[in-house]
Design an enzyme around this catalytic site. Sequence first.
Site, mmCIF file in Angstrom:
data_model
loop_
_atom_site.group_PDB
_atom_site.id
_atom_site.type_symbol
_atom_site.label_atom_id
_atom_site.label_comp_id
_atom_site.label_asym_id
_atom_site.label_seq_id
_atom_site.Cartn_x
_atom_site.Cartn_y
_atom_site.Cartn_z
ATOM 1 N N HIS A 195 45.938 46.535 33.892
ATOM 2 C CA HIS A 195 44.958 45.518 34.265
ATOM 3 C C HIS A 195 44.601 45.713 35.732
ATOM 4 O O HIS A 195 45.397 45.434 36.617
ATOM 5 C CB HIS A 195 45.585 44.136 34.033
ATOM 6 C CG HIS A 195 44.658 42.991 34.237
ATOM 7 N ND1 HIS A 195 43.396 42.933 33.682
ATOM 8 C CD2 HIS A 195 44.801 41.817 34.934
ATOM 9 C CE1 HIS A 195 42.827 41.788 34.009
ATOM 10 N NE2 HIS A 195 43.661 41.106 34.782
ATOM 11 N N SER B 275 39.629 40.631 37.495
ATOM 12 C CA SER B 275 40.024 39.741 36.412
ATOM 13 C C SER B 275 39.122 38.490 36.406
ATOM 14 O O SER B 275 37.900 38.623 36.320
ATOM 15 C CB SER B 275 41.511 39.400 36.546
ATOM 16 O OG SER B 275 42.001 38.810 35.377
ATOM 17 N N ASP C 138 43.395 48.069 29.060
ATOM 18 C CA ASP C 138 43.614 46.790 29.738
ATOM 19 C C ASP C 138 43.997 45.724 28.718
ATOM 20 O O ASP C 138 43.210 45.415 27.820
ATOM 21 C CB ASP C 138 42.333 46.380 30.475
ATOM 22 C CG ASP C 138 42.525 45.184 31.394
ATOM 23 O OD1 ASP C 138 43.372 44.327 31.089
ATOM 24 O OD2 ASP C 138 41.815 45.103 32.403
#
Length: 488
Positions: free
Chosen positions: A455, A206, A427
């Site tokens: 994610h 991320s 995602d």
Amino acid sequence: MNKTLVTSLVCLTALAGCGLTEGPAAKEAVKDTGTVAWSTCTGLSGPDGKPARPDDSVQCGTIKVPLDHAKPGGDQIDLALIRVKARGDRSGSLVFNFGGPGGSGVDILAQAAQAFGSLGTRYDLVSFDPRGVDRSAGVTCGGQMAEILAAPSAAESDRLAKELPTACQKDSGKVLPHVGTVNAARDLDLIRAALGEQKLNYFGLSYGTHLGAVYATKFPKNVGRFVLDSAYDPAVTFEERAAIQATGFDQAFEAFAEDCVAQGCDLGTSPAAVERTVEGLLDGLKTKPLQVGDRSLTYGLAQLAVITPLYAKATWPMLEQAAAAALKGDGATLLALADSYTGRRPDGTYSTAMSSLQAINCADTTERPTAAETARINDRIEQIFPILAVEGTAAPCEDWPAPGDDEAKKIDATGSAPIVVIGGKGDPATPYRWATTLNAQLKTGILVTYEGEGHGAYLSGSTCVTRLVDAYLLTGKTPDQGATCPAG
């Protein structure tokens, strides 16, 4: 909406599935030659937010870094580190950033190390609290952020938000000008040196993909084996990011609703009915928050609670159960989900996650949207995914007391070793298109596509992704450019 990557963590087994190109053999076992004074960890939190007691393989330490990298002989701050010692023949250190910005790598690695167990056979697994986060000169704002999150109305939230910059300046004015991804990348190279590593082996998830990309831009010759999972494109504008993420969460909610109906859903008999039910629940909280003990489940907290389970398919059932309970007057599970997002601890205190996030986001851009511009952006989000739209018009960075800089948006890792970039088709938080654009900006990227939901591809349960990443990090085998992994 950037957020720390905290999903249901499971140990995954590595099976077949993706084409690989032969690379250098695994390194021989090496000794720990670093200079960090490691010792027993104290003050760690478990997944439930309560104090954790790790085993002897988990150690903590600190290193000192310049507050201002332009003045290396000036004031110093401590960076908090954690490592889980390799269980087999040690080949070096693998440093993680799990996302945010604002997430504590110290707490998350202590909780999540088992999910990366195959990598822990050869590597010391290492993470840290970046500058401005929790134990590393964490940004605090007098509790103002907690009050904003729990505000009973949009007007009250806006009032408190306007006071936030002053509160942050009062509590953390010394560090605010020096947080941000570029400075964190410089810290990362000092961590590499303190670990005794000639090259940095790195796993970013991320926001951690942004930090890794900036590091590779600043220190391309120091890049070892790099994996950037759930890639973020730092070049997008504030408005573009908001719209793209709203689209991603809208698609994730549709997928959740379809799956819920297929399983027999308490929220409706069609995906459209499920969405209407959840929107109705949230709308009702605008005027009548739901009491949970001595606390209130407000509209804003419920929004965060609904978004949180959409990060991973494994947590979709939690959204159905929590929303169904709230419709019956029990908001405890939704409130617990919101607390997991905001970093609220069982004792009612908060981590620095939300205030650190704002400080770093404002540091990483010169953009300063006004209240009017923020309202216009919010109108656009409401057209895409109403559940994500906010009521107020507070502009987070408009009056921020420290200037922003666009240096962290400039990515070019020319001259680095290959960098594996992974993007997931489903995602919601870092949509797939960002993986393709970040890969192109790096110049040395190898794009891997994960076809599934959620994610974080490595933590999705995909044996293909696990095998591919483990092969690269453990043996140096690089994936084929454009490799694809099916849903887990």
